[in-house]
Design a protein around this motif. Structure first.
Motif, mmCIF file in Angstrom:
data_model
loop_
_atom_site.group_PDB
_atom_site.id
_atom_site.type_symbol
_atom_site.label_atom_id
_atom_site.label_comp_id
_atom_site.label_asym_id
_atom_site.label_seq_id
_atom_site.Cartn_x
_atom_site.Cartn_y
_atom_site.Cartn_z
ATOM 1 N N ASN A 179 73.260 99.931 104.886
ATOM 2 C CA ASN A 179 72.663 99.968 103.548
ATOM 3 C C ASN A 179 71.361 99.187 103.479
ATOM 4 N N ASP A 180 71.284 98.072 104.206
ATOM 5 C CA ASP A 180 70.090 97.222 104.137
ATOM 6 C C ASP A 180 68.992 97.754 105.049
ATOM 7 N N VAL A 181 67.819 97.892 104.473
ATOM 8 C CA VAL A 181 66.644 98.352 105.213
ATOM 9 C C VAL A 181 65.617 97.231 105.175
ATOM 10 N N LYS A 182 65.256 96.715 106.350
ATOM 11 C CA LYS A 182 64.218 95.683 106.425
ATOM 12 C C LYS A 182 62.868 96.379 106.498
ATOM 13 N N ILE A 183 61.949 95.938 105.658
ATOM 14 C CA ILE A 183 60.607 96.523 105.623
ATOM 15 C C ILE A 183 59.603 95.442 106.027
#
Length: 192
Positions: A179-183
């Motif tokens: 679920n977590d997307v690092k940008i």
């Protein structure tokens, strides 16, 4: 009457000085990018790059809290290095680039945070707008480019978003696609 003329003269002289503290910078497309990483089946991280980013920063050196950031990202340029995966990510299962070709970010506040900046703003992605917080380093520079003889500066920023908050890949469980997307954002900006 003399006081009014004197006050008007002082204000007229002070106005250019106040304006000189604010400068506008636009992103250099050849040296700016937005990258992402996301967990795949909890065993590896997949990395990718979104398309071209066009950003404008109005920077107030005297009072950074008066600075603003606006950016548009071309999501159709998404690239993970694997064409079949890129094609799937561009479908309605994930980014649906046919209907949502761009993402935008507009700052709502900027504050000094240690040696960097905290930039609060609204991210619109996949047709959904949510508040996000960017942790930024910069500005680095400025330096004068030998190519265009303009001042260039740099900013790096990071944030983490939850893909399901933006309706991306809702039928894929977190065990399959995190679920977590690092940008990660890298901007080289040019003074206008």
């Amino acid at each position: 009457m003399k006081r009014l003329v004197l006050a008007t003269g002082i204000l007229a002289l002070a106005a250019p000085l106040a304006l000189a503290q604010t400068s506008t910078w636009t992103s250099d497309p050849n040296h700016s990018e937005v990258d992402f990483s996301i967990s795949h089946m909890t065993v590896s991280n997949v990395h990718g790059r979104l398309g071209h980013v066009a950003a404008t920063i109005v920077y107030d050196a005297a009072d950074v809290t008066k600075s603003t950031v606006k950016a548009t990202i071309d999501v159709t340029g998404l690239d993970t290095g694997e064409e079949p995966r890129n094609n799937h990510l561009k479908t309605a299962d994930f980014f649906d680039v046919a209907n949502f070709a761009t993402a935008t970010f507009t700052s709502t506040s900027v504050s000094k945070s240690g040696s960097g900046l905290t930039i609060n703003g609204n991210l619109t992605l996949h047709g959904v707008t949510k508040p996000v917080v960017l942790t930024a380093d910069g500005p680095r520079g400025p330096v004068e480019s030998q190519m265009d003889h303009k001042s260039h500066a740099g900013f790096s920023a990071t944030t983490t978003i939850n893909r399901t908050d933006f309706g991306i890949g809702p039928k894929f469980p977190a065990a399959m696609v995190g679920n977590d997307v690092k940008i990660d954002i890298e901007l080289e900006v040019v003074k206008q």
